[in-house]
Design a protein around this motif. Structure first.
Motif, PDB file in Angstrom:
ATOM      1  N   VAL A   1     -36.152  -8.074  12.756  1.00  0.00           N
ATOM      2  CA  VAL A   1     -34.983  -7.247  12.417  1.00  0.00           C
ATOM      3  C   VAL A   1     -34.544  -6.520  13.679  1.00  0.00           C
ATOM      4  O   VAL A   1     -35.271  -5.676  14.211  1.00  0.00           O
ATOM      5  CB  VAL A   1     -35.311  -6.235  11.303  1.00  0.00           C
ATOM      6  CG1 VAL A   1     -34.089  -5.370  11.006  1.00  0.00           C
ATOM      7  CG2 VAL A   1     -35.764  -6.973  10.045  1.00  0.00           C
TER       8      VAL A   1
ATOM      9  N   MET B   1     -42.540  -8.702   8.726  1.00  0.00           N
ATOM     10  CA  MET B   1     -41.254  -8.185   9.185  1.00  0.00           C
ATOM     11  C   MET B   1     -41.504  -7.401  10.468  1.00  0.00           C
ATOM     12  O   MET B   1     -42.273  -6.433  10.472  1.00  0.00           O
ATOM     13  CB  MET B   1     -40.619  -7.270   8.140  1.00  0.00           C
ATOM     14  CG  MET B   1     -40.281  -7.941   6.822  1.00  0.00           C
ATOM     15  SD  MET B   1     -39.511  -6.752   5.660  1.00  0.00           S
ATOM     16  CE  MET B   1     -39.305  -7.804   4.210  1.00  0.00           C
TER      17      MET B   1
ATOM     18  N   GLU C   1     -33.143 -12.145  12.215  1.00  0.00           N
ATOM     19  CA  GLU C   1     -32.941 -12.438  10.797  1.00  0.00           C
ATOM     20  C   GLU C   1     -31.941 -11.466  10.176  1.00  0.00           C
ATOM     21  O   GLU C   1     -31.120 -11.831   9.339  1.00  0.00           O
ATOM     22  CB  GLU C   1     -34.275 -12.351  10.066  1.00  0.00           C
ATOM     23  CG  GLU C   1     -34.297 -13.034   8.723  1.00  0.00           C
ATOM     24  CD  GLU C   1     -34.343 -14.541   8.847  1.00  0.00           C
ATOM     25  OE1 GLU C   1     -33.958 -15.221   7.883  1.00  0.00           O
ATOM     26  OE2 GLU C   1     -34.757 -15.042   9.912  1.00  0.00           O
ATOM     27  N   VAL C   2     -32.011 -10.200  10.608  1.00  0.00           N
ATOM     28  CA  VAL C   2     -31.075  -9.161  10.166  1.00  0.00           C
ATOM     29  C   VAL C   2     -30.725  -8.315  11.380  1.00  0.00           C
ATOM     30  O   VAL C   2     -31.590  -8.036  12.214  1.00  0.00           O
ATOM     31  CB  VAL C   2     -31.692  -8.251   9.075  1.00  0.00           C
ATOM     32  CG1 VAL C   2     -30.720  -7.140   8.676  1.00  0.00           C
ATOM     33  CG2 VAL C   2     -32.103  -9.068   7.850  1.00  0.00           C
TER      34      VAL C   2
ATOM     35  N   ALA D   1     -40.051 -12.598  10.361  1.00  0.00           N
ATOM     36  CA  ALA D   1     -38.641 -12.199  10.365  1.00  0.00           C
ATOM     37  C   ALA D   1     -38.461 -11.016  11.313  1.00  0.00           C
ATOM     38  O   ALA D   1     -39.096  -9.971  11.126  1.00  0.00           O
ATOM     39  CB  ALA D   1     -38.181 -11.818   8.952  1.00  0.00           C
TER      40      ALA D   1
ATOM     41  N   ARG E   1     -32.856 -11.911  -0.420  1.00  0.00           N
ATOM     42  CA  ARG E   1     -32.521 -13.259   0.025  1.00  0.00           C
ATOM     43  C   ARG E   1     -33.546 -14.265  -0.494  1.00  0.00           C
ATOM     44  O   ARG E   1     -33.183 -15.349  -0.975  1.00  0.00           O
ATOM     45  CB  ARG E   1     -32.461 -13.288   1.556  1.00  0.00           C
ATOM     46  CG  ARG E   1     -32.002 -14.613   2.137  1.00  0.00           C
ATOM     47  CD  ARG E   1     -31.987 -14.543   3.653  1.00  0.00           C
ATOM     48  NE  ARG E   1     -31.160 -13.448   4.142  1.00  0.00           N
ATOM     49  CZ  ARG E   1     -31.103 -13.080   5.426  1.00  0.00           C
ATOM     50  NH1 ARG E   1     -31.822 -13.725   6.331  1.00  0.00           N
ATOM     51  NH2 ARG E   1     -30.322 -12.091   5.793  1.00  0.00           N
ATOM     52  N   SER E   2     -34.822 -13.923  -0.403  1.00  0.00           N
ATOM     53  CA  SER E   2     -35.854 -14.863  -0.856  1.00  0.00           C
ATOM     54  C   SER E   2     -35.846 -15.008  -2.376  1.00  0.00           C
ATOM     55  O   SER E   2     -36.024 -16.105  -2.915  1.00  0.00           O
ATOM     56  CB  SER E   2     -37.230 -14.401  -0.373  1.00  0.00           C
ATOM     57  OG  SER E   2     -37.578 -13.158  -0.948  1.00  0.00           O
TER      58      SER E   2
ATOM     59  N   ALA F   1     -32.556  -3.332   5.470  1.00  0.00           N
ATOM     60  CA  ALA F   1     -32.936  -4.643   5.998  1.00  0.00           C
ATOM     61  C   ALA F   1     -34.080  -5.249   5.190  1.00  0.00           C
ATOM     62  O   ALA F   1     -34.063  -6.446   4.866  1.00  0.00           O
ATOM     63  CB  ALA F   1     -33.333  -4.516   7.467  1.00  0.00           C
ATOM     64  N   ALA F   2     -35.069  -4.439   4.848  1.00  0.00           N
ATOM     65  CA  ALA F   2     -36.186  -4.950   4.044  1.00  0.00           C
ATOM     66  C   ALA F   2     -35.697  -5.409   2.678  1.00  0.00           C
ATOM     67  O   ALA F   2     -36.099  -6.478   2.184  1.00  0.00           O
ATOM     68  CB  ALA F   2     -37.252  -3.858   3.896  1.00  0.00           C
TER      69      ALA F   2
ATOM     70  N   ARG G   1     -40.536 -15.756   0.973  1.00  0.00           N
ATOM     71  CA  ARG G   1     -40.240 -14.541   1.733  1.00  0.00           C
ATOM     72  C   ARG G   1     -41.128 -14.475   2.971  1.00  0.00           C
ATOM     73  O   ARG G   1     -42.168 -15.146   3.057  1.00  0.00           O
ATOM     74  CB  ARG G   1     -40.429 -13.313   0.865  1.00  0.00           C
ATOM     75  CG  ARG G   1     -41.846 -13.000   0.443  1.00  0.00           C
ATOM     76  CD  ARG G   1     -41.835 -11.849  -0.549  1.00  0.00           C
ATOM     77  NE  ARG G   1     -43.187 -11.483  -0.981  1.00  0.00           N
ATOM     78  CZ  ARG G   1     -43.422 -10.651  -1.992  1.00  0.00           C
ATOM     79  NH1 ARG G   1     -42.423 -10.124  -2.673  1.00  0.00           N
ATOM     80  NH2 ARG G   1     -44.666 -10.350  -2.316  1.00  0.00           N
ATOM     81  N   PRO G   2     -40.749 -13.663   3.952  1.00  0.00           N
ATOM     82  CA  PRO G   2     -41.522 -13.593   5.190  1.00  0.00           C
ATOM     83  C   PRO G   2     -42.943 -13.083   4.941  1.00  0.00           C
ATOM     84  O   PRO G   2     -43.195 -12.309   4.016  1.00  0.00           O
ATOM     85  CB  PRO G   2     -40.742 -12.593   6.051  1.00  0.00           C
ATOM     86  CG  PRO G   2     -39.458 -12.358   5.372  1.00  0.00           C
ATOM     87  CD  PRO G   2     -39.580 -12.778   3.959  1.00  0.00           C
TER      88      PRO G   2
ATOM     89  N   LEU H   1     -33.930  -8.773   3.025  1.00  0.00           N
ATOM     90  CA  LEU H   1     -34.832  -9.902   3.202  1.00  0.00           C
ATOM     91  C   LEU H   1     -35.495 -10.290   1.883  1.00  0.00           C
ATOM     92  O   LEU H   1     -35.646 -11.480   1.573  1.00  0.00           O
ATOM     93  CB  LEU H   1     -35.886  -9.565   4.251  1.00  0.00           C
ATOM     94  CG  LEU H   1     -35.393  -9.514   5.705  1.00  0.00           C
ATOM     95  CD1 LEU H   1     -36.458  -8.942   6.626  1.00  0.00           C
ATOM     96  CD2 LEU H   1     -34.991 -10.916   6.171  1.00  0.00           C
TER      97      LEU H   1
END
Length: 355
Positions: free
Chosen positions: A199, A264, A231-232, A197, A252-253, A245-246, A260-261, A249
């Motif tokens: 950012v 990052m 992704e963000v 992902a 979202r997952s 942002a973290a 999840r990623p 993410l």
């Protein structure tokens, strides 16, 4: 032909000399419509406001300038200060450019004037710097291209970072795309990571855009899905935005059930540092659960836990090279414009599983 004066701008725009002066000294005190009319007249005439008309005419102010947006990050500065007594630890991106310019300017007998502001807009930056210096460096997108065109008719200007929007100006960038491509390849090939992902930042950040292109190229080369956008996108590339942002993410997952990623990748170190703190707060281990990387190589990147894998760019050298090009241009105004790309290197540390 003589240089245009404040009188010429007043006559062209149909306002008083006092109004023209207020536009440059205190733009918020003038109605937007009037301010734009004055600025348009100034651009058409090629007028540059001067703090010292005699100095501007003779190019003998003995001062070089730097314009950049003030994206101070108190969170990152506090984190660095708490981790080390070394003054170098709290130096962020712009601080190191300033340090490089100061060192080179002093070597050539110049002082450095700094204009950093988010308030008052780019016209305020131009008014603070253009009439008081022999030449200046400006970070990409800090001053509108049209204004730089006007200023560069009378002063040497060096563009730092971003695309070369004005062909006749000297220009310095770092290898943003190549650096991010090599970092992404390292995660894919050496660590076997596949769910990545990126950012980024708002589209106005040319460096972040270039780094995202490198990420895309590495994904394409590895046969991974190539995202069309980060992704963000962070509003500002600060530590607080990286933490947000973290969290986004992870949320979202957890909310969608999508895996999840595994990594990052942040467009700069300051955001990556904020992400490390957010992940620790949520009990996510780095790099065992998620790898984290940055870009810039600021001193803070080696002090956080775990130390941050990043792409180190020669930030101070950017500032030093800017001064060298300005001094060369002052000595030889007719020389051909120069465009430099400075190399970068991947620094592998514990946040990706190295070290």
């Amino acid at each position: 032909m003589s240089a245009p004066t404040v009188y010429d701008v007043a006559e062209r725009s149909g306002v008083s000399i006092a109004t023209v002066s207020r536009v440059y000294r205190n733009p918020d005190s003038v109605r937007a419509q009037t301010r734009e009319k004055v600025m348009e007249a100034a651009r058409e005439l090629g007028y540059v406001p001067s703090g010292s008309a005699r100095g501007l005419a003779s190019r003998t102010t003995g001062v070089l300038g730097l314009c950049f947006p003030d994206y101070a990050d108190p969170d990152a500065e506090s984190a660095a200060a708490s981790d080390a007594d070394d003054d170098q630890a709290v130096m962020l991106y712009s601080d190191q450019i300033i340090r490089g310019m100061e060192r080179a300017a002093r070597r050539h007998g110049y002082a450095l004037l700094i204009a950093a502001s988010l308030d008052g807009g780019p016209e305020s930056l131009v008014a603070k710097v253009a009439g008081r210096v022999d030449g200046f460096a400006v970070l990409a997108r800090t001053v509108p291209t049209a204004d730089l065109e006007v200023i560069s008719r009378r002063l040497p200007v060096v563009m730092l970072a971003g695309p070369r929007e004005i062909d006749h100006l000297d220009h310095i960038v770092v290898a943003n795309t190549e650096g991010e491509r090599e970092l992404t390849r390292h995660l894919i090939e050496d660590h076997g990571l596949r769910r990545l992902a990126f950012v980024g930042a708002e589209e106005e950040s040319p460096d972040a855009q270039a780094r995202f292109r490198g990420f895309q190229e590495a994904c394409r080369d590895a046969g991974l899905p190539v995202p069309s956008r980060p992704e963000v996108r962070a509003g500002m590339m600060t530590q607080a935005e990286g933490a947000l942002a973290a969290d986004a993410l992870l949320d979202r997952s957890e909310g969608t059930g999508v895996e999840r990623p595994e990594a990052m990748l942040f467009a700069n170190d300051q955001m990556a540092v904020g992400a490390l703190q957010a992940l620790e707060r949520r009990g996510v281990r780095v790099p065992e659960d998620i790898a984290v990387t940055g870009f810039d190589g600021i001193p803070l990147s080696r002090l956080v836990r775990p130390p941050l894998t990043t792409v180190r760019q020669p930030i101070r050298q950017l500032g030093e090279q800017a001064v060298e090009l300005l001094v060369q241009r002052l000595a030889d105004p007719g020389r051909a414009p120069v465009s430099l790309e400075l190399p970068v290197s991947v620094t592998r540390r514990a946040s990706c599983g190295c070290g």
